[in-house]
Structure formats: structure tokens, C-alpha cells
Write an enzyme that holds these catalytic residues in place. Sequence first.
Site, short mmCIF file in Angstrom:
data_model
loop_
_atom_site.label_atom_id
_atom_site.label_comp_id
_atom_site.label_asym_id
_atom_site.label_seq_id
_atom_site.Cartn_x
_atom_site.Cartn_y
_atom_site.Cartn_z
N ARG A 114 8.70 -7.60 -4.18
CA ARG A 114 7.81 -8.68 -4.61
C ARG A 114 8.08 -8.90 -6.10
O ARG A 114 8.89 -8.20 -6.69
CB ARG A 114 6.35 -8.31 -4.36
CG ARG A 114 5.86 -7.14 -5.16
CD ARG A 114 4.39 -6.83 -4.90
NE ARG A 114 3.92 -5.80 -5.81
CZ ARG A 114 2.77 -5.15 -5.68
NH1 ARG A 114 1.95 -5.43 -4.68
NH2 ARG A 114 2.42 -4.24 -6.55
N ASN A 152 -1.00 -12.16 -8.67
CA ASN A 152 -1.39 -10.75 -8.60
C ASN A 152 -0.70 -10.02 -9.74
O ASN A 152 0.54 -10.04 -9.84
CB ASN A 152 -0.94 -10.13 -7.27
CG ASN A 152 -1.48 -8.73 -7.09
OD1 ASN A 152 -2.68 -8.54 -6.90
ND2 ASN A 152 -0.62 -7.73 -7.18
N GLU A 153 -1.48 -9.43 -10.61
CA GLU A 153 -0.95 -8.56 -11.67
C GLU A 153 0.25 -9.16 -12.39
O GLU A 153 1.36 -8.61 -12.34
CB GLU A 153 -0.58 -7.19 -11.09
CG GLU A 153 -1.78 -6.44 -10.55
CD GLU A 153 -1.46 -5.00 -10.16
OE1 GLU A 153 -0.29 -4.70 -9.94
OE2 GLU A 153 -2.41 -4.19 -10.09
N GLU A 312 -9.37 -3.95 -7.76
CA GLU A 312 -8.63 -3.07 -6.84
C GLU A 312 -8.86 -1.63 -7.24
O GLU A 312 -8.86 -1.30 -8.44
CB GLU A 312 -7.11 -3.30 -6.97
CG GLU A 312 -6.57 -4.48 -6.26
CD GLU A 312 -5.03 -4.51 -6.37
OE1 GLU A 312 -4.39 -3.44 -6.49
OE2 GLU A 312 -4.49 -5.61 -6.34
N GLU A 360 4.17 -0.38 1.36
CA GLU A 360 2.94 0.37 1.04
C GLU A 360 2.23 0.84 2.30
O GLU A 360 1.00 0.94 2.34
CB GLU A 360 2.04 -0.50 0.15
CG GLU A 360 2.68 -0.69 -1.21
CD GLU A 360 1.82 -1.43 -2.22
OE1 GLU A 360 1.00 -2.26 -1.81
OE2 GLU A 360 1.99 -1.16 -3.43
N PHE A 362 1.87 3.67 3.56
CA PHE A 362 1.07 4.89 3.44
C PHE A 362 0.06 4.83 2.29
O PHE A 362 -0.50 5.86 1.92
CB PHE A 362 1.98 6.12 3.32
CG PHE A 362 2.72 6.40 4.61
CD1 PHE A 362 2.02 6.73 5.76
CD2 PHE A 362 4.10 6.28 4.68
CE1 PHE A 362 2.68 6.95 6.96
CE2 PHE A 362 4.78 6.50 5.87
CZ PHE A 362 4.07 6.83 7.01
N HIS A 363 -0.14 3.65 1.74
CA HIS A 363 -1.18 3.54 0.70
C HIS A 363 -2.54 3.66 1.38
O HIS A 363 -2.73 3.20 2.50
CB HIS A 363 -1.07 2.17 0.02
CG HIS A 363 -1.87 2.08 -1.24
ND1 HIS A 363 -3.25 1.98 -1.23
CD2 HIS A 363 -1.51 2.08 -2.54
CE1 HIS A 363 -3.67 1.91 -2.48
NE2 HIS A 363 -2.63 1.98 -3.29
C1 GAL Z 1 -1.66 -2.81 -7.31
C2 GAL Z 1 -1.22 -4.10 -6.62
C3 GAL Z 1 -1.47 -4.01 -5.13
C4 GAL Z 1 -0.93 -2.73 -4.58
C5 GAL Z 1 -1.57 -1.58 -5.32
C6 GAL Z 1 -1.11 -0.24 -4.83
O1 GAL Z 1 -1.14 -2.67 -8.57
O2 GAL Z 1 -1.90 -5.21 -7.14
O3 GAL Z 1 -0.87 -5.12 -4.49
O4 GAL Z 1 0.45 -2.71 -4.75
O5 GAL Z 1 -1.23 -1.67 -6.68
O6 GAL Z 1 -1.74 0.80 -5.54
#
Ligand code: GAL
Length: 666
Positions: A114, A152-153, A312, A360, A362-363
Amino acid sequence: MPTKALWDDGRLCYGGDWNPEQWPPDVWREDVALMHAAGVNLVTVGVFAWSRLEPEPGRYTLDWLDDVLDLLHSGGIRAALATPTASPPPWFSLRHPDALPLTADGVRLHHGSRDTYCAAAPAYRDAARSIAEVLAARYAHHPALALWHVHNEYGTTCHCPHAETAFRHWLTTRYGDLDALNDAWVTSFWSQHYSDWAQVGTPRATQYLANPGQLLDFRRFWSDTLLSAYTEQRDLLRAANPAVPVTTNYVLGDWVPVDHARWAREVDLVAIDHYPSATDLGGEEQTAFAADLARGSARHGAGRPVPWLLMESAPNQIHTAGRMHTKEPGRMIRHSLAHVARGSAGVMFFQWRAPAGGAERFHSAVVSHAGPDTRVFREAADLGAALGRLAGTAPGRVQAAVAIAYDAASGWALRHPGMPRDGLDHPGEAAAVHRALWHAGVTADVVPPGAPLDGARLLVLPALYLASDATVDWVRRHVHGGGHLLVTWLSGVADEHARVRLGGYPGAYRDLLGVRVEEFHPLADDEHVPLTGGGTGRIWSETVHPAGAETVSAYAGGVPAGRPAITRNRVGDAYAWYVSTRPDDDTYRRLLTEAARLAGVAPACPGAPEGVEAVRRHDGVLYLLNHTDRPQRVPAAGFELLTGAAVDGELTVAPGGVAVVREETP
Ligand code: GAL
């Protein structure tokens, strides 16, 4: 200011990133039912859904998003609708190879992850505006829409020809003529004098140390360029319906080329993402610091106070130091409420449901691969219930009488090559001051230079390396207005172009502090210098000459043995302290407690025992977070909002638990 503010109904926001584009509709319905069960009232949708929304250039497939938003609305859940511009689809990269980013080494990056675009490339900006316009036209008046979440970020850079042209243009606006640029960048050094604008470029990979002025301006340029990418989307979203607030989520850290405090002027809500990297009590310290930093930007960066929101956070594990670390039971709720205590308008997670695949997979997620029958889901539902009981307390103002200055550009400049020591870290030094105060129970605001300091009795400059004349003036006005000051090593050494202020360090503040520093003596990572009166210093030491200041403690070893390490200077009725090394944690805590005490600043809850974090708010609400594994007794009177119990002079906070007291004098 938008009229349809999220927080107007008194509820705290609760939810997270939801990715229906990864799932079939029966899962959407299950998700909305689960969101209800967990007390969720706001979800971010569409944040990386560009290829589902525009599978081919100019062909939009929005039916699924119509269904998703209708489903949310019928379920009473509000949407933070994102523009998907942080992740252009593969067709975009193939069609516009010139919009792919070029690294400083000249490597072209390709899609497959991304954030792979150059935000200065016209094709990227056009495509981003187009998809945002389509979403605005279709959804600006959708009843589920509560917030626009742009991108996003933001945080990427690029060295491609588009970026180079834009950088040059930005520099001409900043400096007007080449003489001013040559002067600011000190190009007389190493034959770098520019005689034509065409010679000026981005700081590409070069043979040896790069020019610090150029490096610093490159980051400022990217902060402004990314901001303009945000504001052009914001403006068209706002034009479609001025009642809906617009924001973008910040990723914190000095590696991001974004000056978040400046950005605060352009958002209706400061939104931060926070994933503490420490797994011990450091996680709680980092949480408090991030929250105070967000509040400082929101309140003081914006020119007008705006609310802030934890956009987040991880519902469970955090990936740090090479593996996943589980948040033990209760910790997620404590971290979440710590943000709320410090003023967040709610709690949002990344992510609602764990994907089966993708980078992601396993996040951590509220609904994990194991489904909803989990400890994490039950804790998320408990948190939802707790936030429901706290309705009416958001977004409250926090009582704080210490201000810690935080400046993105100082953080960037301390990372430049050729500094007296590697690893110099303005955010880390700000966090160290904050930590010492946190352990002393003293609440601090973390504010950008120039912020109104009306309520601050003590201002701390932690390795605030860069000092423009405006910053110096701001500090002087605080001190001459009777405020106390504590300045740590490396502050005020350079001007806003990273040019050293001559005549002895810390150039900008010598007279206020009553000292003159002749030499720096950086220390090795494992080196400690003893200080008289106990304690040690690390990272840094200096040869300090008093010029009016009294010595509080001196070096008892190392190169500057016998010379002052910590001093204080009387200015009117206030003190201006100078700290020329990084004291060990105990010494720092004692020092800051004393500086705060002399400034008339007390802990937020003087009777709270060690390990209980207390935050007092202007709305008469006291948050108590017990970070120990024992019950803790705290003096308080009023009503505990999470249980509804009356509190009559004393309250016991469960091990690892949280209490929120609406205070009433007995
Ligand atoms: C953030 C991001 C999310 C995801 C997350 C994982 O920085 O905006 O999309 O990647 O981290 O911790």
C-alpha cells in the site's frame, strides 16, 4: 465548523476499522449484530477499498458500499467513511508509472503493498480527487455518514521528477531568491553554492554527509505537500455537505515527514493511531504521552480547540521486537480508558475482523480468526458497556499546569547525520520528561512551540534543538510573564534552518538560564557520569559555565567533573532550570517534582498511591487507573460512574482496574 459533530449526542465514539470488502454479505450482517453486542457506534469503512470501488479507471462499483452504509444505518451504527487514496489499485500504477515513488537511491517502487504513489505526481492527485468526488457525490448526505476519514496515515516521501519540481517550487515560495536559500542552507560549506534554481534538487543519495538545511526543508516540503493532498480532498468533501466533519488519522513518530501540530489547523478532529511498543509499564507511559500529545495538538495547534480521538489501537496483541505480545486481561480496557481520561472522544480499534489473508492477517482484531467466542471479544463488549456509562463525559478538558514543548522539525533535525552523537531523539526526550512527571502524578500538556500557555506554570523544553526567533520570543514571554522554565541539553542550539546559534550553547536561551556552555561531551550508550547529590547522567554531558545561575548538582566524574550539571536561575519570582545531561529516572523524577512544586503545580490526585494514574478533568471527573496487581485505595468523593456506587471519602480500585469518579465535595 461542521454542525453534525459526532460527539454532540454526548456518546463516546466506539468501534474501529471495518473491511466489508473482504467478506460476503452474510458476514456483514453477522458483524453488525456483533457490533451491537459490543456496544459499537462508529466504524471506519472503505479505507483501503479503492480497487473494489473503481476496478477500472473511471468505472465505479458502489452498490456494495450502498448496501454496507444502509446496513449500518439500519443497525444504528455511524460510518467514518474513508477515501481509499492510501492504496491505489494496480491499474493505477501500470497506467501512471511516473506516479510511482522513487527512493533517494533512485529505486522505483512498485505496487504490491500500500502507500505506493508519489503525492506530488499530478496523475495521483487527479485520481485521488476523482474517487473522493465520486464518494462525496454519492454519500455526503447518507444518514449513516458521521465523519469523513481522508486517506490513511499520510507519511510518504518521493524523489521523482514531479517531487523535485514541486520541491523547487516550494523553496522559491519559502526563500524568494537563491541568495536566501544559500544563506539558510550554508552552502558556502563544501562548495554547495547554487547559482541557478535548476541545480537545486531533493536530497538524493550522495557520497558523504548531506546538507542539514536541505534535509530539513525536504521534510517540511513533504509535510506541506501531503497536507495539500489532504486539504484538497477535505474541501471537496466539505463542499458536498458542510455539516459533516472531516479528518485524517495521524501516525506518530519522528520518522513521519508530517508536522501534526500544524496539520491540526486543517482538521475538524485530531485523530491518532497508537500502538505502544513497550510491553511493560512503558506501554502505559507511552499511552499517556501519546494522548497528551494528541490533546496538545488538538487544543493548541489548531488556532481553535478541536476534539481528538484515538482512531486506531490494537484490541489485543501488538507486534513489537520480532513477535506478537499479548495484552493481558484488563490491559486493553485500561489503555483505552487512559486515552479517554486524557480527553479522547472515544476508542477505535484496528481492526474489527481479522482477515483470512493479506499482509496483516495476524494483526489483532476484535473478532479474531477464532470468531467472537473469545476473551478479546468479551473484553471489547465490556469496554463498550463502560464507554456507554461514561456518556456525557466526552470530550472533556484535562487539568494540566505543565507544558512540554514538542516540535516535529526539532525531531527531524536531531536525526541528521553529522550530529555530535547518534540516536539523538527529541520525541524520546519529551517522553522522558513526561514519564518523570507521570510517575510523580503530575499531568502535562504536550504542545507545539507558540501554543497559548495560559494555564501553564512550568514550561519544559526537552532537547528542543531548533529555536526560531518566534519560538525564543514565546519562551521569553512565558518567563517574563512569571512562568517557570526547565530547559534540557541541546535545546535552542540552532535556528529554524538548523544553523548553530553562536557564542556558546544553548544559544537562544543563555541569558534566561544564566549559563554558557562551552563544549559538548556526548557519552557512549553504556556510559554514566555520577552527579553530586546522588544519581547519574547519561547520553550527554557538557562543560557548563554559570553566568548568574546557581548550581543544583554538578558532575562528579567524566570530562566535565566539578562543573555544573543542573542549574537554576532566578528570573523575577520564577526559576529557569538548565539540565545538561539526561538524569537517571529517579533523579529526573525528583528534579521535575521539585521544579513543578516550586512552580506551584501539584499532582492530579495528591493521595493516589504509586502505580495509580490519576487524571482530573475540568468537568469534575476524576479518572483513576490502577496499573498494579493489588487493590489500591484512593481518596475521592462523589459517584463512581462505571458502577454507579457512591464514593464517600475513599475508593478501592481493583488490581489492573479503572474507576471514574464524578467528584462531589462531601
Ligand atoms: C496502522 C494503519 C493500519 C494498520 C495498523 C496495524 O498504522 O493505519 O492500516 O496497518 O497500523 O497496526
